[in-house]
Design an enzyme around this catalytic site. Structure first.
Site, PDB file in Angstrom:
ATOM      1  N   HIS A  23       0.817  -1.213   0.000  1.00 38.23           N
ATOM      2  CA  HIS A  23       0.000   0.000   0.000  1.00 38.23           C
ATOM      3  C   HIS A  23       0.853   1.267   0.000  1.00 38.23           C
ATOM      4  O   HIS A  23       2.051   1.237   0.296  1.00 38.23           O
ATOM      5  CB  HIS A  23      -0.914   0.009   1.235  1.00 38.23           C
ATOM      6  CG  HIS A  23      -0.152   0.074   2.532  1.00 38.23           C
ATOM      7  ND1 HIS A  23       0.386   1.238   3.035  1.00 38.23           N
ATOM      8  CD2 HIS A  23       0.177  -0.895   3.407  1.00 38.23           C
ATOM      9  CE1 HIS A  23       1.016   0.992   4.171  1.00 38.23           C
ATOM     10  NE2 HIS A  23       0.909  -0.300   4.420  1.00 38.23           N
ATOM     11  N   SER A  27       0.263   8.357   7.427  1.00 36.67           N
ATOM     12  CA  SER A  27       0.875   9.283   8.383  1.00 36.67           C
ATOM     13  C   SER A  27       1.743   8.533   9.382  1.00 36.67           C
ATOM     14  O   SER A  27       2.711   9.080   9.907  1.00 36.67           O
ATOM     15  CB  SER A  27      -0.205  10.077   9.124  1.00 36.67           C
ATOM     16  OG  SER A  27      -1.090   9.195   9.793  1.00 36.67           O
ATOM     17  N   GLU A 102      -2.186  -6.939   7.478  1.00 29.22           N
ATOM     18  CA  GLU A 102      -0.871  -6.940   8.105  1.00 29.22           C
ATOM     19  C   GLU A 102      -0.872  -7.863   9.327  1.00 29.22           C
ATOM     20  O   GLU A 102      -1.931  -8.254   9.834  1.00 29.22           O
ATOM     21  CB  GLU A 102      -0.501  -5.495   8.512  1.00 29.22           C
ATOM     22  CG  GLU A 102       0.890  -5.327   9.112  1.00 29.22           C
ATOM     23  CD  GLU A 102       1.990  -5.882   8.234  1.00 29.22           C
ATOM     24  OE1 GLU A 102       2.114  -7.124   8.138  1.00 29.22           O
ATOM     25  OE2 GLU A 102       2.748  -5.080   7.652  1.00 29.22           O
TER      26      GLU A 102
END
Length: 242
Positions: A23, A27, A102
């Site tokens: 991906h 942030s 993940e």
């Protein structure tokens, strides 16, 4: 344009070409929150650089053989990357699945490296030990996974995809540790080889849905990011980001 069939590397065995994309940036990547010791299965969105990265890799993929389908982790950062790729490549067959998420980091999710060591020293130690080949069954306390559990769910799902798309190309969008485990599956048992997986990198596998044979053709390819000013914060997935 219909999906292009992919020839087997050798002999009569047919393979599925699986292009696994990490991906785009979040942030958490830029703040250096420990993303493999950090976001894990938390669900931040892409930041603006991440969206630009996703658009760039999408345009690169649009110039290659059209995928028969796109599969993605259902976490926002992966799903948004996948949707951008699907739109640019003109692919309507997009499936989100938690099998591509993940690694679950248990109590360590959301923590920076130093904070993880201070707040949960025993949990951090368990995570550190689990990276040793003989300790890959070590689960991370707090509902976390072991490396072997991560490997099993990701590899099993890609084998399923390969069975459904023999002779075709598919795109899969996932995360750093998950992709590292896919790469590891192509190595000899107990291999300690480590691969760098930058944001929106291409990692290309040939997978036989019949024999289960895997071939890793390309890993960590981010040539599409060169020269456009959106690579600076694209951390490499070395334990500092997912």
């Amino acid at each position: 344009m219909s999906p292009t069939l992919v020839s087997a590397p050798s002999g009569a065995e047919e393979f599925t070409e699986v292009v696994v994309v990490r991906h785009g940036e979040t942030s958490g990547n830029t703040s250096r929150i420990l993303q493999i010791l950090q976001q894990g299965q938390l669900d931040p969105e892409l930041n603006e650089i991440g969206r630009q990265q996703a658009l760039v890799v999408a345009h690169r993929l649009s110039k290659e053989a059209k995928p028969a389908a796109i599969y993605s982790s259902d976490l926002k950062r992966a799903a948004e990357t996948a949707k951008i790729i699907a739109k640019v490549c003109g692919v309507t067959n997009l499936e989100l699945n938690e099998a591509l998420r993940e690694m679950h980091m248990g109590y360590l999710q959301g923590l920076k490296w130093d904070d993880a060591v201070k707040k949960y020293p025993d949990v951090f130690r368990a995570f550190d030990i689990s990276k040793i080949a003989e300790s890959r069954n070590q689960e991370i306390p707090g509902g976390g996974e072991s490396p072997n559990q991560l490997n099993e769910r990701c590899v099993s799902y890609l084998n399923k995809i390969a069975q459904e798309h023999t002779g075709e190309r598919v795109v899969v969008v996932s995360h750093s540790a998950a992709i590292q485990e896919l790469c590891r599956h192509t190595y000899p048992p107990n291999s300690s080889i480590h691969r760098n997986i930058p944001n929106t990198s291409l990692n290309v596998f040939r997978v036989s849905g019949v024999t289960g044979r895997w071939i890793l053709e390309r890993c960590g390819d981010v040539i599409h990011l060169d020269g456009n000013g959106i690579r600076e914060n694209s951390f490499v997935g070395d334990g500092a980001s997912v």
